[in-house]
Write a protein that holds these residues in place. Sequence first.
Motif, short mmCIF file in Angstrom:
data_model
loop_
_atom_site.label_atom_id
_atom_site.label_comp_id
_atom_site.label_asym_id
_atom_site.label_seq_id
_atom_site.Cartn_x
_atom_site.Cartn_y
_atom_site.Cartn_z
N GLN A 193 -3.52 -17.74 -34.96
CA GLN A 193 -2.43 -19.01 -34.12
C GLN A 193 -1.03 -18.97 -34.82
OE1 GLN A 193 -3.76 -20.22 -31.17
NE2 GLN A 193 -5.00 -19.39 -31.86
N SER A 194 -1.18 -17.81 -35.08
CA SER A 194 0.59 -17.51 -35.86
C SER A 194 1.19 -16.07 -35.85
CB SER A 194 0.89 -18.02 -36.88
OG SER A 194 0.12 -17.47 -38.42
N HIS A 195 1.82 -15.39 -36.38
CA HIS A 195 2.37 -14.29 -36.64
C HIS A 195 1.65 -13.96 -38.18
CE1 HIS A 195 5.45 -14.29 -33.87
NE2 HIS A 195 6.01 -15.39 -34.03
N PHE A 196 1.63 -12.52 -38.70
CA PHE A 196 0.47 -12.17 -39.89
C PHE A 196 1.16 -11.04 -40.24
CE2 PHE A 196 -1.89 -9.83 -41.50
CZ PHE A 196 -3.13 -10.82 -42.76
N LEU A 197 1.31 -10.91 -41.64
CA LEU A 197 2.45 -9.37 -42.33
C LEU A 197 1.06 -9.48 -43.60
CD1 LEU A 197 5.10 -7.77 -43.08
CD2 LEU A 197 5.63 -10.10 -44.52
N ASP A 198 0.82 -8.23 -43.55
CA ASP A 198 0.42 -7.98 -44.92
C ASP A 198 1.70 -6.82 -45.70
OD1 ASP A 198 -0.50 -6.34 -46.81
OD2 ASP A 198 -2.29 -5.89 -46.39
N PRO A 199 2.45 -7.26 -46.19
CA PRO A 199 3.39 -6.07 -46.32
C PRO A 199 3.38 -5.46 -47.96
CG PRO A 199 3.05 -8.44 -48.52
CD PRO A 199 2.23 -8.24 -46.68
N MET A 200 1.99 -5.42 -48.11
CA MET A 200 1.68 -3.70 -49.03
C MET A 200 0.35 -3.64 -48.05
SD MET A 200 2.17 -5.92 -52.68
CE MET A 200 3.96 -6.53 -53.38
N HIS A 254 -0.97 -13.40 -28.93
CA HIS A 254 -0.01 -13.76 -28.26
C HIS A 254 1.46 -13.80 -29.26
CE1 HIS A 254 -1.24 -14.24 -24.01
NE2 HIS A 254 -1.79 -15.62 -24.88
N TYR A 255 1.30 -13.73 -30.78
CA TYR A 255 2.23 -13.39 -31.94
C TYR A 255 2.35 -11.75 -32.50
CZ TYR A 255 1.52 -18.48 -31.86
OH TYR A 255 1.16 -19.16 -31.46
N LYS A 256 2.41 -11.89 -33.40
CA LYS A 256 3.08 -10.64 -34.08
C LYS A 256 1.81 -10.20 -35.16
CE LYS A 256 7.33 -9.56 -32.41
NZ LYS A 256 8.95 -8.73 -32.75
N ILE A 257 1.52 -9.07 -35.64
CA ILE A 257 0.49 -8.44 -36.76
C ILE A 257 0.87 -7.35 -37.14
CG2 ILE A 257 -1.70 -7.95 -37.60
CD1 ILE A 257 -2.97 -9.53 -35.55
N ILE A 258 2.22 -7.69 -38.27
CA ILE A 258 2.85 -6.69 -38.93
C ILE A 258 2.33 -6.35 -40.58
CG2 ILE A 258 5.32 -6.19 -39.85
CD1 ILE A 258 6.40 -7.49 -36.87
N GLY A 259 2.30 -4.64 -40.62
CA GLY A 259 2.35 -4.16 -41.96
C GLY A 259 3.05 -3.59 -42.00
N THR A 297 10.56 -14.17 -38.87
CA THR A 297 10.59 -14.79 -37.65
C THR A 297 10.92 -16.79 -38.33
OG1 THR A 297 8.50 -16.02 -36.42
CG2 THR A 297 7.47 -15.53 -38.17
N GLU A 298 11.33 -17.17 -36.95
CA GLU A 298 11.59 -18.52 -37.56
C GLU A 298 10.24 -19.18 -37.58
OE1 GLU A 298 14.99 -20.08 -34.72
OE2 GLU A 298 16.36 -19.16 -36.41
N ASN A 299 9.32 -18.68 -37.05
CA ASN A 299 8.17 -19.56 -36.90
C ASN A 299 7.38 -20.08 -37.95
OD1 ASN A 299 9.18 -20.65 -34.52
ND2 ASN A 299 8.18 -18.51 -33.32
N HIS A 300 6.14 -20.22 -38.48
CA HIS A 300 5.41 -20.22 -39.16
C HIS A 300 5.09 -18.83 -39.85
CE1 HIS A 300 2.30 -21.29 -41.87
NE2 HIS A 300 1.55 -20.53 -41.24
N LEU A 301 4.67 -18.69 -40.44
CA LEU A 301 3.93 -16.99 -41.04
C LEU A 301 2.77 -16.94 -41.88
CD1 LEU A 301 4.36 -14.02 -40.74
CD2 LEU A 301 5.79 -13.94 -42.71
N HIS A 302 1.41 -16.15 -41.15
CA HIS A 302 0.55 -16.17 -42.45
C HIS A 302 0.75 -14.86 -43.27
CE1 HIS A 302 -3.46 -17.63 -43.28
NE2 HIS A 302 -3.83 -16.28 -43.71
#
Length: 387
Positions: A193-200, A254-259, A297-302
Amino acid sequence: MGNNFKMVAKTMFGFEEILAKELRNLGAVNVVEGVRMVSFEGDTGFMYKANLCLRTAIKILKPIDSFYVKDETDLYKKIFAMDWSKYLNPEITFAIDATVNSENFTHSLYVSQKTKDAIVDKFRNTVGKRPDVDVKFPDLRINIHIQMNRCNVSLDTSGRSLHQRGYRTATNIAPINEVLAAGLLLLSGWDGQSHFLDPMCGSGTFLTEAAMIACNIPANINRKEFAFEKWHDFDSELYEKIVESCLNKTREFHYKIIGYDKAPSAVQKAKDNAANANLSEYITVERKNFFESEKFTENHLHIVFNPPYGERLNIEMEEFYGNIGDTLKQNYPGTDAWFITSNLEALKFVGLRPSRKIKVFNSHLESRLVKYIMYEGSKKAKYNKQL
């Protein structure tokens, strides 16, 4: 209900509660948590569904007998006395997996050998012909678990460990286990229910598992086979109905999953694995240094990630973990950031107070899953993108 039978789902330490929740959500009854396992009841269709859908199970076992044993001779006699014709015939290959935790039984390989001898001798005595052992690709895999003097005999419904999802063909240095990744995501509260990031991101296991959770895609939909498909009573029509029913419950995301990863080879592997899982439309992988990044994003990020521990890469631990804390604090307001580490000393260098610490194991390494809440402050980071 009359066709229900008991099953046992094996899992990792710390995942018992979330596995029990998964089972209840799927429709299991009489769900009972244990240590690294959860017992439950369901019918044959549910056995298929559990293997297909459970994200935090390593194996699903179907118990068929349980008895007390005094020694190896007693074990042989009681295995011999079982009616193996229900499950085996001389044309079917089998294998034995044994685990022991007992003063009277100290060698699992010897227990496997005695069990095998008893089954083979039973068939020689009753039909004059014995089934063969195939340790790599058996038609039936039998599980023996001896705890003190209690012996549990089960059929392995899964075969190869359920962490082997089938989508990951390319891996990086010390890739995280798929079941571990899914369990950590669920422990972090990830629900899509939000955008997601794995930065490594390495080879992208968190990304793929996060997308499957977000879209409610069965965890093992890409797997080539389960052990139960070789059983003589396998109902292929029922299994296909279960697959179709589970796929009908998938949902849009409907959000983004980014690595991010600094290594071009890791970026390519993560992209390949996302493609293998048919999830490329949901996952974006970029070559980027997390320490030079800003919230997109300006929205919540997980955020969930698996930074180097020192076991995997030779890094300057104090500087590296200090940079994690600085980057989160300065560039990632409005973010819930979770990561796993076995280097408990390194957590001191992050410079932030974790709001949660959860004990887990990464293979044999005792680790912590830690959470840092980055609140919106008066100094907001510059965003690369606004959604």
